[in-house]
Write a protein that holds these residues in place. Structure first.
Motif, PDB file in Angstrom:
ATOM      1  N   GLY A   1      -8.775  48.530  -2.166  1.00 51.22           N
ATOM      2  CA  GLY A   1      -7.721  49.525  -2.057  1.00 51.22           C
ATOM      3  C   GLY A   1      -6.547  49.344  -2.983  1.00 51.22           C
ATOM      4  O   GLY A   1      -5.567  50.091  -2.888  1.00 51.22           O
ATOM      5  N   VAL A   2      -6.597  48.367  -3.889  1.00 52.34           N
ATOM      6  CA  VAL A   2      -5.485  48.141  -4.815  1.00 52.34           C
ATOM      7  C   VAL A   2      -5.940  48.440  -6.238  1.00 52.34           C
ATOM      8  O   VAL A   2      -6.875  47.822  -6.744  1.00 52.34           O
ATOM      9  CB  VAL A   2      -4.972  46.688  -4.733  1.00 52.34           C
ATOM     10  CG1 VAL A   2      -3.836  46.475  -5.732  1.00 52.34           C
ATOM     11  CG2 VAL A   2      -4.498  46.371  -3.324  1.00 52.34           C
ATOM     12  N   ASP A   3      -5.260  49.411  -6.861  1.00 48.65           N
ATOM     13  CA  ASP A   3      -5.655  49.864  -8.196  1.00 48.65           C
ATOM     14  C   ASP A   3      -4.654  49.345  -9.225  1.00 48.65           C
ATOM     15  O   ASP A   3      -3.576  49.920  -9.413  1.00 48.65           O
ATOM     16  CB  ASP A   3      -5.717  51.396  -8.220  1.00 48.65           C
ATOM     17  CG  ASP A   3      -6.313  51.941  -9.497  1.00 48.65           C
ATOM     18  OD1 ASP A   3      -6.373  51.191 -10.495  1.00 48.65           O
ATOM     19  OD2 ASP A   3      -6.702  53.121  -9.502  1.00 48.65           O
ATOM     20  N   ILE A   4      -4.975  48.240  -9.878  1.00 41.84           N
ATOM     21  CA  ILE A   4      -4.078  47.645 -10.871  1.00 41.84           C
ATOM     22  C   ILE A   4      -3.855  48.593 -12.040  1.00 41.84           C
ATOM     23  O   ILE A   4      -2.749  48.685 -12.589  1.00 41.84           O
ATOM     24  CB  ILE A   4      -4.642  46.298 -11.360  1.00 41.84           C
ATOM     25  CG1 ILE A   4      -4.617  45.276 -10.203  1.00 41.84           C
ATOM     26  CG2 ILE A   4      -3.843  45.769 -12.551  1.00 41.84           C
ATOM     27  CD1 ILE A   4      -5.259  43.947 -10.544  1.00 41.84           C
TER      28      ILE A   4
ATOM     29  N   LYS B   1      -1.405  53.474  -0.729  1.00 41.29           N
ATOM     30  CA  LYS B   1      -2.207  53.805  -1.904  1.00 41.29           C
ATOM     31  C   LYS B   1      -1.293  54.424  -2.943  1.00 41.29           C
ATOM     32  O   LYS B   1      -0.611  55.411  -2.674  1.00 41.29           O
ATOM     33  CB  LYS B   1      -3.341  54.778  -1.557  1.00 41.29           C
ATOM     34  CG  LYS B   1      -4.206  55.145  -2.765  1.00 41.29           C
ATOM     35  CD  LYS B   1      -5.389  56.016  -2.368  1.00 41.29           C
ATOM     36  CE  LYS B   1      -6.183  56.483  -3.591  1.00 41.29           C
ATOM     37  NZ  LYS B   1      -6.612  55.358  -4.445  1.00 41.29           N
ATOM     38  N   LEU B   2      -1.267  53.839  -4.107  1.00 43.56           N
ATOM     39  CA  LEU B   2      -0.353  54.288  -5.149  1.00 43.56           C
ATOM     40  C   LEU B   2      -0.789  55.632  -5.702  1.00 43.56           C
ATOM     41  O   LEU B   2      -1.893  55.783  -6.229  1.00 43.56           O
ATOM     42  CB  LEU B   2      -0.298  53.258  -6.276  1.00 43.56           C
ATOM     43  CG  LEU B   2       0.690  53.548  -7.411  1.00 43.56           C
ATOM     44  CD1 LEU B   2       2.104  53.663  -6.874  1.00 43.56           C
ATOM     45  CD2 LEU B   2       0.601  52.464  -8.477  1.00 43.56           C
ATOM     46  N   GLU B   3       0.096  56.625  -5.564  1.00 41.92           N
ATOM     47  CA  GLU B   3      -0.094  57.938  -6.169  1.00 41.92           C
ATOM     48  C   GLU B   3       0.898  58.020  -7.324  1.00 41.92           C
ATOM     49  O   GLU B   3       2.106  58.176  -7.111  1.00 41.92           O
ATOM     50  CB  GLU B   3       0.147  59.042  -5.141  1.00 41.92           C
ATOM     51  CG  GLU B   3      -0.827  58.985  -3.965  1.00 41.92           C
ATOM     52  CD  GLU B   3      -0.524  60.007  -2.890  1.00 41.92           C
ATOM     53  OE1 GLU B   3       0.412  60.826  -3.092  1.00 41.92           O
ATOM     54  OE2 GLU B   3      -1.192  59.989  -1.845  1.00 41.92           O
ATOM     55  N   THR B   4       0.379  57.923  -8.529  1.00 42.18           N
ATOM     56  CA  THR B   4       1.232  57.746  -9.701  1.00 42.18           C
ATOM     57  C   THR B   4       2.273  58.847  -9.841  1.00 42.18           C
ATOM     58  O   THR B   4       3.451  58.572 -10.120  1.00 42.18           O
ATOM     59  CB  THR B   4       0.367  57.670 -10.977  1.00 42.18           C
ATOM     60  OG1 THR B   4      -0.563  56.590 -10.843  1.00 42.18           O
ATOM     61  CG2 THR B   4       1.224  57.435 -12.209  1.00 42.18           C
ATOM     62  N   GLU B   5       1.886  60.091  -9.631  1.00 38.09           N
ATOM     63  CA  GLU B   5       2.815  61.205  -9.814  1.00 38.09           C
ATOM     64  C   GLU B   5       3.973  61.126  -8.823  1.00 38.09           C
ATOM     65  O   GLU B   5       5.143  61.287  -9.190  1.00 38.09           O
ATOM     66  CB  GLU B   5       2.075  62.535  -9.665  1.00 38.09           C
ATOM     67  CG  GLU B   5       2.945  63.773  -9.813  1.00 38.09           C
ATOM     68  CD  GLU B   5       3.601  63.882 -11.178  1.00 38.09           C
ATOM     69  OE1 GLU B   5       4.699  64.476 -11.256  1.00 38.09           O
ATOM     70  OE2 GLU B   5       3.033  63.393 -12.166  1.00 38.09           O
ATOM     71  N   THR B   6       3.654  60.884  -7.548  1.00 36.20           N
ATOM     72  CA  THR B   6       4.696  60.783  -6.527  1.00 36.20           C
ATOM     73  C   THR B   6       5.619  59.610  -6.815  1.00 36.20           C
ATOM     74  O   THR B   6       6.853  59.735  -6.768  1.00 36.20           O
ATOM     75  CB  THR B   6       4.065  60.616  -5.135  1.00 36.20           C
ATOM     76  OG1 THR B   6       3.283  61.777  -4.833  1.00 36.20           O
ATOM     77  CG2 THR B   6       5.125  60.440  -4.060  1.00 36.20           C
ATOM     78  N   ALA B   7       5.033  58.458  -7.125  1.00 31.85           N
ATOM     79  CA  ALA B   7       5.842  57.276  -7.409  1.00 31.85           C
ATOM     80  C   ALA B   7       6.741  57.500  -8.619  1.00 31.85           C
ATOM     81  O   ALA B   7       7.924  57.095  -8.614  1.00 31.85           O
ATOM     82  CB  ALA B   7       4.930  56.073  -7.642  1.00 31.85           C
TER      83      ALA B   7
END
Length: 349
Positions: free
Chosen positions: A14-17, A115-121
């Motif tokens: 669940g971790v996307d480097i 979960k990292l959502e790049t756009e939101t972050a």
């Protein structure tokens, strides 16, 4: 060496480097906007460097502050309107720093999600950068933590850390005395305190975040309640440098009732005329919806006053004009008096 088997990867857990690396690249232009004198090294290293001498200080005292946004984040998450919470995060830290007489120098953020959502972050961190630009401090580092199993889908949390400086002997409060005039600076709304109660009152009202705002039909209720915390840094520093400012109080959790006494010496109190400003519509609606009495309102919310300055009486007029030139709406709230706590005359409701 590989035996040809396809082993489990960090991404499988669940971790996307790669997503984290993409976010760092995405936010570099935002961080670059905040660069100021003193920054030596920022994003990308194991730490960030700042040169106080290059920032213009000769005998500096450092001041640190940390804070979050609180349950206002719940509204941002539920509505998807996350662009302003980064400004809130910066404001909650740097508005505190300036109350000590310090100039905010740099800021670091902590962003945690399942979960990292790049756009939101990226939108959140770009808001942080905007807050830094508005307050004159540099975004020089931070941490993005992707923690599956710790947060529900779409949820996130924020924390901020800021460091400021002042020359030795310039710290506030200093010189507060009976007869000082209390100047109030208008807030942008609820800012970032009291949102557990705000959310309860919205629930009581039966309205949803996407319903029309009861006090402003040009926007939704959610958008109105997400108005970012006002940044007072540059304006208040200008007033401090003009001399005559003895204390500043950031009106956060605890409202006017609890925060003003924090900057008053023992034996002194704040005497405030509640008729010296009008209660903004958002607070009128909250009070009416919850059948709140005035005392509860004053110790929970900023009630339309986000910062209070205690100033030398004979300089109150000049400082008011200066703050107005800086874009502030200024109220002469009352004065410092003998006693303890805060006393009120007049009525907001």
């Amino acid at each position: 060496m590989s035996d040809g088997k396809n082993g489990i990867t960090y991404a499988d857990a669940g971790v996307d480097i790669d997503a984290g690396n993409a976010l760092v690249e995405r936010i570099k232009p935002a961080a670059k906007r905040t660069k100021r004198s003193g920054v030596m090294a920022g994003l990308g290293g194991f730490g960030a460097l700042f040169d106080l001498k290059d920032a213009g200080y000769t005998d500096p005292i450092l001041v640190g502050a940390t804070d979050g946004v609180g349950t206002k984040l719940r509204i941002a998450i539920d509505t998807g309107n996350v662009d302003g919470v980064g400004i809130d995060l910066v404001a909650m830290c740097v508005n505190d720093l300036v109350c000590q007489g310090a100039e905010p120098l740099f800021f670091l953020d902590y962003f945690a999600t399942g979960k990292l959502e790049t756009e939101t972050a990226a939108r959140i961190i770009e808001g942080i950068a905007e807050g830094c630009v508005q307050s004159g401090c540099a975004l020089i580092g931070g941490e993005t933590a992707e923690m599956p199993g710790m947060y529900e889908a779409g949820d996130f949390d924020l924390a901020g850390f800021s460091v400021g400086a002042m020359e030795r002997g310039a710290d506030l409060p200093a010189g507060v005395k009976a007869g000082d005039v209390l100047l109030g600076l208008a807030s942008n709304g609820v800012h970032s305190n009291g949102y557990s109660l705000v959310r309860k009152l919205v629930e009581v009202s039966g309205l949803n975040w996407d319903d029309t705002c009861p006090w402003d039909d040009s926007q939704t209720l959610g958008a109105a309640l997400l108005a970012p915390t006002r940044l007072y840094v540059k304006q208040c520093l200008a007033a401090v440098r003009a001399e005559g400012v003895h204390a500043l109080a950031h009106i956060t959790g605890g409202g006017l009732t609890e925060n003003l006494p924090r900057v008053l010496p023992e034996g002194l109190s704040g005497a405030i005329d509640l008729n010296s400003w009008d209660l903004p519509p958002v607070f009128q609606w909250l009070a009416k919806t919850g059948h709140m009495d005035e005392a509860e309102l004053l110790k929970t919310f900023n009630c339309g006053v986000g910062m209070i300055l205690s100033v030398e009486a004979n300089q109150a007029e000049a400082l008011t004009a200066l703050l107005q030139e800086q874009g502030e709406t200024v109220y002469q709230l009352g004065s410092v008096a003998n006693g303890e706590g805060v006393s009120y005359t007049g009525s907001l409701l």
